[in-house]
Scaffold this active site. Structure first.
Site, mmCIF file in Angstrom:
data_model
loop_
_atom_site.group_PDB
_atom_site.id
_atom_site.type_symbol
_atom_site.label_atom_id
_atom_site.label_comp_id
_atom_site.label_asym_id
_atom_site.label_seq_id
_atom_site.Cartn_x
_atom_site.Cartn_y
_atom_site.Cartn_z
ATOM 1 N N VAL A 63 -1.996 -57.951 40.318
ATOM 2 C CA VAL A 63 -0.666 -58.076 40.586
ATOM 3 C C VAL A 63 -0.771 -58.877 42.009
ATOM 4 O O VAL A 63 0.536 -59.431 42.505
ATOM 5 C CB VAL A 63 0.136 -57.015 40.372
ATOM 6 C CG1 VAL A 63 0.563 -56.551 39.225
ATOM 7 C CG2 VAL A 63 -0.434 -55.911 41.383
ATOM 8 N N SER A 141 8.721 -45.296 46.167
ATOM 9 C CA SER A 141 8.431 -43.956 46.459
ATOM 10 C C SER A 141 9.189 -43.255 47.350
ATOM 11 O O SER A 141 9.939 -44.068 48.332
ATOM 12 C CB SER A 141 7.031 -43.780 46.905
ATOM 13 O OG SER A 141 6.807 -42.591 47.557
ATOM 14 N N TYR A 154 1.183 -46.989 53.147
ATOM 15 C CA TYR A 154 1.920 -46.807 51.945
ATOM 16 C C TYR A 154 3.373 -46.765 52.251
ATOM 17 O O TYR A 154 4.372 -47.302 51.406
ATOM 18 C CB TYR A 154 1.255 -45.469 51.203
ATOM 19 C CG TYR A 154 1.977 -45.174 49.813
ATOM 20 C CD1 TYR A 154 1.466 -45.881 48.903
ATOM 21 C CD2 TYR A 154 2.788 -44.186 49.847
ATOM 22 C CE1 TYR A 154 1.832 -45.346 47.126
ATOM 23 C CE2 TYR A 154 3.440 -43.825 48.424
ATOM 24 C CZ TYR A 154 2.686 -44.506 47.316
ATOM 25 O OH TYR A 154 3.410 -44.191 45.800
ATOM 26 N N ALA A 156 5.184 -47.874 54.639
ATOM 27 C CA ALA A 156 5.800 -49.235 54.869
ATOM 28 C C ALA A 156 6.008 -50.149 53.565
ATOM 29 O O ALA A 156 6.923 -50.897 53.604
ATOM 30 C CB ALA A 156 4.821 -49.950 55.998
ATOM 31 N N LYS A 158 6.402 -49.362 50.641
ATOM 32 C CA LYS A 158 7.368 -48.652 49.839
ATOM 33 C C LYS A 158 8.755 -48.857 50.475
ATOM 34 O O LYS A 158 9.595 -48.970 49.770
ATOM 35 C CB LYS A 158 7.206 -47.320 49.358
ATOM 36 C CG LYS A 158 6.042 -47.087 48.632
ATOM 37 C CD LYS A 158 5.829 -47.909 47.078
ATOM 38 C CE LYS A 158 4.620 -47.575 46.480
ATOM 39 N NZ LYS A 158 4.933 -48.258 44.951
HETATM 40 N N1 NAD Z 1 2.398 -40.492 41.144
HETATM 41 C C1 NAD Z 1 3.129 -40.285 42.341
HETATM 42 O O1 NAD Z 1 3.146 -39.083 42.878
HETATM 43 C C2 NAD Z 1 3.964 -41.444 42.713
HETATM 44 C C3 NAD Z 1 5.005 -41.095 43.431
HETATM 45 C C4 NAD Z 1 5.867 -42.134 43.989
HETATM 46 C C5 NAD Z 1 5.811 -43.325 43.574
HETATM 47 N N2 NAD Z 1 4.538 -43.764 42.717
HETATM 48 C C6 NAD Z 1 4.315 -45.015 42.537
HETATM 49 O O2 NAD Z 1 4.197 -45.181 41.093
HETATM 50 C C7 NAD Z 1 3.352 -46.426 40.764
HETATM 51 C C8 NAD Z 1 2.485 -46.268 39.683
HETATM 52 O O3 NAD Z 1 1.534 -44.969 40.026
HETATM 53 P P1 NAD Z 1 0.836 -44.011 39.296
HETATM 54 O O4 NAD Z 1 1.127 -42.578 40.024
HETATM 55 O O5 NAD Z 1 1.238 -43.978 37.861
HETATM 56 O O6 NAD Z 1 -0.514 -44.420 39.480
HETATM 57 P P2 NAD Z 1 -1.877 -44.659 38.584
HETATM 58 O O7 NAD Z 1 -2.924 -44.685 39.407
HETATM 59 O O8 NAD Z 1 -1.885 -43.462 37.401
HETATM 60 O O9 NAD Z 1 -1.537 -45.978 37.950
HETATM 61 C C9 NAD Z 1 -1.467 -47.259 38.567
HETATM 62 C C10 NAD Z 1 -1.796 -48.259 37.652
HETATM 63 O O10 NAD Z 1 -1.742 -49.433 38.525
HETATM 64 C C11 NAD Z 1 -2.686 -50.343 38.315
HETATM 65 N N3 NAD Z 1 -2.858 -51.262 39.317
HETATM 66 C C12 NAD Z 1 -3.360 -50.993 40.559
HETATM 67 N N4 NAD Z 1 -3.774 -51.809 41.421
HETATM 68 C C13 NAD Z 1 -3.552 -53.167 40.708
HETATM 69 C C14 NAD Z 1 -3.711 -54.393 40.723
HETATM 70 N N5 NAD Z 1 -3.994 -55.048 42.044
HETATM 71 N N6 NAD Z 1 -3.333 -55.182 39.676
HETATM 72 C C15 NAD Z 1 -2.842 -54.772 38.607
HETATM 73 N N7 NAD Z 1 -2.782 -53.512 38.465
HETATM 74 C C16 NAD Z 1 -3.014 -52.443 39.224
HETATM 75 C C17 NAD Z 1 -3.913 -49.406 38.172
HETATM 76 O O11 NAD Z 1 -5.034 -49.903 37.201
HETATM 77 C C18 NAD Z 1 -3.217 -48.292 37.194
HETATM 78 O O12 NAD Z 1 -3.280 -48.449 35.970
HETATM 79 C C19 NAD Z 1 2.688 -46.710 41.945
HETATM 80 O O13 NAD Z 1 3.356 -48.041 42.402
HETATM 81 C C20 NAD Z 1 2.949 -45.605 43.126
HETATM 82 O O14 NAD Z 1 3.148 -45.873 44.201
HETATM 83 C C21 NAD Z 1 3.680 -42.581 42.371
#
Ligand code: NAD
Length: 248
Positions: A63, A141, A154, A156, A158
């Site tokens: 991405v 987030s 992170y 910043a 978000k």
């Molecule tokens: N898990 C949490 O506690 C939490 C809380 C708040 C926000 N988030 C946000 O939710 C979103 C998803 O997180 P998650 O917890 O499901 O994580 P995860 O690691 O399970 O999934 C993230 C996915 O993003 C993909 N990815 C990462 N970098 C990439 C790139 N450069 N190009 C394409 N794909 C890429 C990874 O391959 C993975 O499949 C993120 O933006 C994260 O910051 C997560």
């Protein structure tokens, strides 16, 4: 999830769909009748997820790559004739104290967690404006609202996603395109598994609900924001399924 067909006839593109929250959103959208195109940098897993879901397409794309993301977005429109819903969920998380953070770590976080949201939305918005209907759901987030220790980069990124969401929402709403964000609290996914046990224990103790969420508890919020009429009045909002971590 019970199939209600809320998103029947919609074409949705979900980034980060190979794992965690993005995967749960892709599954929920498919269950609600959308044609779902999955995108992730993990080529093997994105193909496997697409097969499981009966997805309408799969793109193995980083991405942060401006050309590849444009090609993917334009490819969805070429294949399906439209793009109705974009979910920007791909993201990374690393835990580094500010005084130890190198510039490359900072830059990578901003690239993956913030610049990507600009890129994907930049390429999708003209198609949505042309069809006078679109929804963009940005996964931010709660740390973008309250900050987190050893997570300046992170937090910043978000916070940037939340600001971007508000500005894009103002610009695009008159054209029928609604842009909103979801700011989850801690959710049990591989992303959080990588944080230190101390960080996770301290975080859990802060939560009024006393527990982390599961991806399936976040996905319905993404369904709501994409749905008509349920999502019709959300413009530039940041919804917080966050175990009570932030109460704005
Ligand atoms: N898990 C949490 O506690 C939490 C809380 C708040 C926000 N988030 C946000 O939710 C979103 C998803 O997180 P998650 O917890 O499901 O994580 P995860 O690691 O399970 O999934 C993230 C996915 O993003 C993909 N990815 C990462 N970098 C990439 C790139 N450069 N190009 C394409 N794909 C890429 C990874 O391959 C993975 O499949 C993120 O933006 C994260 O910051 C997560």
């Amino acid at each position: 999830m019970q199939l209600q067909g809320t998103l029947h006839g919609r074409t949705a593109l979900v980034t980060g769909a190979a794992s965690g929250i993005g995967n749960a959103i892709a599954r929920a959208y498919a269950a609600e009748g959308a044609a779902v195109v999955v995108l992730d940098r993990d080529a093997e897993r994105v193909q496997a997820v697409a097969a499981q879901l009966g997805a309408a397409g799969a793109h193995a794309v980083d991405v942060t790559d401006a050309d590849a993301t444009k090609e993917a977005v334009d490819g969805v429109v070429a294949a399906h004739g439209r793009l109705d819903v974009l979910v920007n969920c791909a993201g990374i998380l690393t835990e580094v104290p500010l005084v130890e953070m190198d510039v490359a770590t900072w830059d990578r976080m901003i690239d993956v967690d913030l610049r990507s949201v600009f890129l994907m939305t930049r390429w999708a918005a003209p198609h949505m404006v042309a069809q006078r209907w679109g929804r963009v759901v940005n996964v931010a987030s709660q740390l973008g609202l309250k900050g987190g220790e050893s997570l300046t980069h992170y937090s910043a990124a978000k916070a940037g996603v939340i600001g971007f969401t508000k500005a894009a929402a103002r610009e695009l709403a008159p054209h029928g395109v609604l842009v909103n964000a979801i700011a989850p609290g801690p959710v049990n996914t591989p992303l959080v598994d990588g944080l230190s046990p101390d960080w996770k224990a301290a975080k859990q103790a802060e939560l009024p609900l006393g527990r982390f969420g599961d991806p399936e508890e976040i996905a319905p919020t993404a369904v709501l924001l994409a749905s008509d009429p349920g999502g019709n009045l959300y413009v530039g909002q940041t919804l917080g399924p966050n175990s009570g971590d932030v109460m704005p």
